[in-house]
Design an enzyme around this catalytic site. Structure first.
Site, PDB file in Angstrom:
ATOM      1  CB  CYS A   1      -0.917  -0.017   1.226  1.00 59.63           C
ATOM      2  SG  CYS A   1      -1.893   1.484   1.377  1.00 59.63           S
TER       3      CYS A   1
ATOM      4  CB  CYS B   1      -0.639   2.512   4.062  1.00 62.46           C
ATOM      5  SG  CYS B   1      -2.112   1.838   3.351  1.00 62.46           S
ATOM      6  CG  ASP B   2       3.092   1.181   4.475  1.00 60.32           C
ATOM      7  OD1 ASP B   2       2.656   1.678   5.525  1.00 60.32           O
ATOM      8  OD2 ASP B   2       2.854   0.013   4.120  1.00 60.32           O
TER       9      ASP B   2
END
Ligand code: NDP
Length: 324
Positions: A143, A146-147
């Site tokens: 992701c 997200c990261d």
């Protein structure tokens, strides 16, 4: 264990919806408006896969695009406005062998339902390398939204050739110094518009016919060992992150003992409908769709499932089905 005298059971719901993505919320909007008092369990990823994507540009009604998270908040607000009850909880086990249907949640609570809409979606696939497991969360991710932040001004590798890989690469190219995109075939499968955007981006280098052989690093990702699938020549790409974007698999495991699925685990539904092989159980969204997998098609099948559940609840199954 399922109750015998289910009609007096306070935990008996007319309609339980499993999954809080576009399919589940759309089913909840329709079912709540129809007065079915649906209870929706959001599952492990409230809002579904759209919450780990960036901008959604192709959902009708949002001419300027919208983030996946904001869109799912709109869906949720619309469902609760009509009285849908949205709860936290993951369905871990079911018994669909009779009527009513029985569900077990991850907190140990039991729920009985006259009808169920399964909209539990799909999850990211992994490469299956031991090093991928070892370095998950230490540079390996599925992701970018997200990261990606953790890899600011660094070099990363994305693996995959579909729209997700293209989207992840483009997102990361805005944050990272360099993005290497490894595509295992001689061409990408992503839509033309996404491919064009990838090829135009100066700091994305696309490697065709190239797969990940291994991920190098003990405590954190240090490099990716890539292999050219035709020449079998290997290359070491120095990178601190590996983003795996190789597709998805349906989250159908808890339902497998009862429902008919295809060879990839997608729940099979009646042609043109959302009815499964069990009366009163419907499937909507990515868990039954290996082909389109779009937010708008998921929402469409969520609507269909709610309409079918409404019809089912108005015509309860015959006595032979009520065997509990
Ligand atoms: P896809 O199934 O479309 O693509 C998966 C990609 O990963 C393929 O290129 C496949 O290669 C590759 N792959 C699979 N296994 C491996 C492996 N072990 N090693 C290396 N590569 C591998 O999945 P996506 O998640 O990209 O897309 C799913 C759906 O969601 C699609 O319908 C897509 O259009 C949609 N989507 C739409 C977006 C948008 O409209 N903006 C954004 C994201 C997704 P191969 O081609 O060789 O099989």
């Amino acid at each position: 264990m399922p109750l015998k005298n289910f009609m007096t059971n306070p935990n008996l719901q007319p309609l339980v919806i499993i999954g809080g993505g576009p399919a589940g919320y759309t089913a909840a909007i329709y079912a709540a408006r129809a007065g079915l008092s649906p209870v929706l369990y959001q599952g492990p990823q409230p809002g579904g896969q759209l919450t780990i994507t960036g901008e959604v540009e192709n959902y009708p009604g949002y001419p300027n695009g919208i983030t996946g998270t904001a869109m799912m908040e709109d869906f949720r607000a619309q469902a609760t406005r009509f009285g849908a009850v949205i709860k936290e909880g993951i369905v871990t086990k079911v018994d669909f062998s009779g009527y009513p249907h029985w569900l077990l949640l991850n907190n140990g609570a039991e729920v009985w339902a006259q009808s169920v809409i399964i909209a539990a979606g799909a999850s990211a696939k992994w490469l299956g390398l031991p090093s991928e497991k070892k370095l998950y969360g230490k540079g390996v991710s599925a992701c970018a939204v997200c990261d990606g932040f953790f890899f600011k001004n660094e070099t990363v590798v994305v693996v995959g050739g579909g729209d997700t890989a293209a989207e992840e690469s483009l997102y990361l190219s805005k944050l990272c110094k360099k993005v290497h995109l490894l595509v295992r075939k001689e061409a990408m499968r992503a839509s033309k518009i996404m491919q064009e955007r990838v090829f135009k981006q100066d700091n994305i280098q696309v490697w065709f016919d190239t797969a990940v052989q291994d991920i190098i690093g003990e405590e954190a990702v240090e490099a990716i060992q890539a292999i050219h699938v035709i020449s079998q020549k290997t290359s070491t790409i120095a990178a601190t992150g590996l983003f795996v974007a190789i597709g998805h698999q349906p989250n159908s495991a808890p339902f497998l003992p009862y429902l008919t699925v295809d060879n990839q685990g997608y729940i099979q539904v009646e042609a043109g409908k959302t009815a499964t092989n069990i009366p009163g159980i419907f499937a909507a969204g990515d868990i039954q769709d290996p082909y389109y997998r779009q937010a708008v098609t998921a929402a469409g099948t969520g609507c269909m499932a709610a309409l079918e559940a409404e019809r089912f609840l108005h015509t309860p199954p015959d006595a032979s089905f009520q065997k509990k």
